[in-house]
Motif scaffolding. Structure first.
Motif, short mmCIF file in Angstrom:
data_model
loop_
_atom_site.label_atom_id
_atom_site.label_comp_id
_atom_site.label_asym_id
_atom_site.label_seq_id
_atom_site.Cartn_x
_atom_site.Cartn_y
_atom_site.Cartn_z
N MET A 69 0.79 -1.13 -0.03
CA MET A 69 0.02 -0.09 -0.06
C MET A 69 0.83 1.43 0.05
N ARG A 70 2.12 1.20 0.90
CA ARG A 70 2.97 2.41 1.00
C ARG A 70 3.44 2.69 -0.67
N SER A 71 4.01 1.82 -1.22
CA SER A 71 4.65 1.71 -2.40
C SER A 71 3.80 2.34 -3.47
N ALA B 122 3.12 5.73 -2.97
CA ALA B 122 4.23 6.66 -3.41
C ALA B 122 4.67 6.49 -4.92
N GLU B 123 3.73 5.73 -5.51
CA GLU B 123 4.02 5.51 -7.18
C GLU B 123 5.40 5.15 -7.38
N ILE C 25 -5.02 1.91 -7.89
CA ILE C 25 -5.50 2.27 -6.53
C ILE C 25 -6.98 2.50 -6.12
N TYR C 26 -7.05 3.60 -7.06
CA TYR C 26 -8.71 3.97 -7.08
C TYR C 26 -8.98 4.40 -8.39
#
Length: 406
Positions: A41-43, A46-47, A53-54
């Motif tokens: 999720m973090r990466s 952070a692209e 994602i959405y």
């Protein structure tokens, strides 16, 4: 296997198959996507890697649609929007700052004109216009704060053709971003990036969909500019829905064969109208009588699906003609399988002052025909009877007026 054929790319550019091994790409009707763990999720946010994602940001269906348009236009990147006007507005809003200036052809879609004259000035963004047949004058409009050069070609509704090579040279000379609305031509007939355009915009609602079903828009071009547009759209939310993206991507599979027939039918309609006694003049890019015929032949594969002509009798003549149509549709859309007829002076542009309409070539009797895919003989028959009926009604009205005067 790599190929450079337009039709094959339109059909064979697809998402990777899922474990179900579907032949037709599925719809991804989901608002969001899940992550495997906190690091994933973090990466993602952070692209550090490309992932969904959405669906306001990206979605597999919209990504496939954009990839196809990019291949067709020769573009580096793109972003898909809910409508064509969402694409136009977002492109300008993302790239312009307060105090910036636009140089645009005066012959633009009415909503685009409204954007330039009513809304962008709220943010101190101004526009100067040049006439479609006076490209040589546009350099005199360029200021130090000018950032974008904008044009449609062919134009709506007068079907003027602007020289893309000349626009590209001017934009490069003055370090301007050249933005071209390619809606009437589609990527099949014309690729403005080859002539120096930095960005290309489409209302996918028109010929790209081709059947009057869904709304959509797309901007493609230089990756650095698209990045700014993407960031703006990600925060403001004008994204194309996955369902509409799926429909539009499937529509692209038949774009070439559809547009070939549209163009074939439109040229026959233009040739028919050019010989008709009830018509003053006709505009179609591939008619030798078109003022920019040689330019059109240079930059377009065929002349497109739109025919503009002036029926005799002014606004009254245009209304009589529309009232006499039997088969063709009276609608504000274009690029449909069904032939559509509109009379701008009494409908879409009726609120403009006469001098403003005439400035962009919208005469009282101008009629725009978006030629569809029906048997062209049936289209010609409907136009013929409507023209004849309009002429007869005009004569009857004239005799009645003379009688009452007597």
């Amino acid at each position: 296997m790599n190929n450079d054929h337009f039709e094959t790319n339109a059909i064979r550019t697809q998402l990777n198959r899922t474990e179900y091994q579907e032949h037709s790409v599925p719809m991804y009707l989901t608002s969001s996507f899940v992550f495997e763990d906190a690091e994933d999720m973090r990466s993602g946010f952070a692209e550090e890697k490309e992932r969904n994602i959405y669906s306001r940001f990206t979605n597999p269906n919209t990504s496939e649609f954009v990839e196809k348009i990019c291949k067709m236009e020769g573009a580096e990147s793109g972003y898909a929007f809910a409508t064509g006007m969402a694409a136009v507005f977002s492109t300008f809003a993302a790239l312009l700052n307060s105090g910036d200036h636009i140089v645009s052809c005066r012959s633009v879609f009415g909503s685009t004109h409204g954007l330039f004259t009513r809304y962008l000035p709220k943010w101190n963004i101004t526009t100067s216009y040049f006439k479609a047949n006076e490209v040589h004058t546009l350099e005199s409009l360029i200021r130090p704060e000018t950032k974008i050069l904008y044009a449609e070609t062919p134009t709506n509704p007068g079907v003027d053709v602007l020289d893309l090579e000349a626009l590209g040279a001017i934009a490069k000379k003055h370090n301007l971003i050249l933005v071209i609305d390619n809606c009437f031509a589609t990527p099949y007939l014309q690729q403005p990036i080859k002539f120096g355009a930095d960005l290309v915009i489409h209302s996918a609602t028109k010929l790209i969909d081709g059947q009057g079903r869904v709304l959509g828009g797309v901007t493609v071009g230089r990756a650095d500019l698209i990045r700014e547009i993407y960031l703006f759209a990600r925060n403001t939310g004008p994204a194309l829905s996955p369902f509409n993206a799926w429909v539009l991507s499937k529509s692209l599979e038949t774009l070439a064969v559809r547009v070939d027939r549209h163009c074939e039918n439109a040229l026959k309609v233009a040739q028919f109208l050019e010989k008709h006694d009830a018509v003053n003049w006709v505009r179609h890019p591939f008619l030798p009588s078109h003022p920019q015929y040689e330019v059109a032949k240079k930059q377009m594969k065929h002349g497109g699906s739109i025919v503009a002509f002036e029926v005799k009798g002014g606004i009254a003549g245009g209304r009589r003609f529309l009232n006499s149509i039997q088969m063709c549709s009276l609608s504000a859309n274009l690029g449909d399988t069904r032939t559509i007829v509109t009379h701008p002076a009494s409908t879409t542009h009726s609120k403009l002052a006469e001098e403003d309409r005439l400035e962009v070539g919208i005469t009282d009797g101008l009629v725009r025909v978006s030629v569809g895919l029906e048997n062209v003989e049936d289209v010609l028959a409907d136009l013929e009877q409507a023209l004849q009926t309009a002429v007869k009604r005009a004569k009857v009205g004239s005799h009645t007026s003379e009688s009452s005067d007597a």
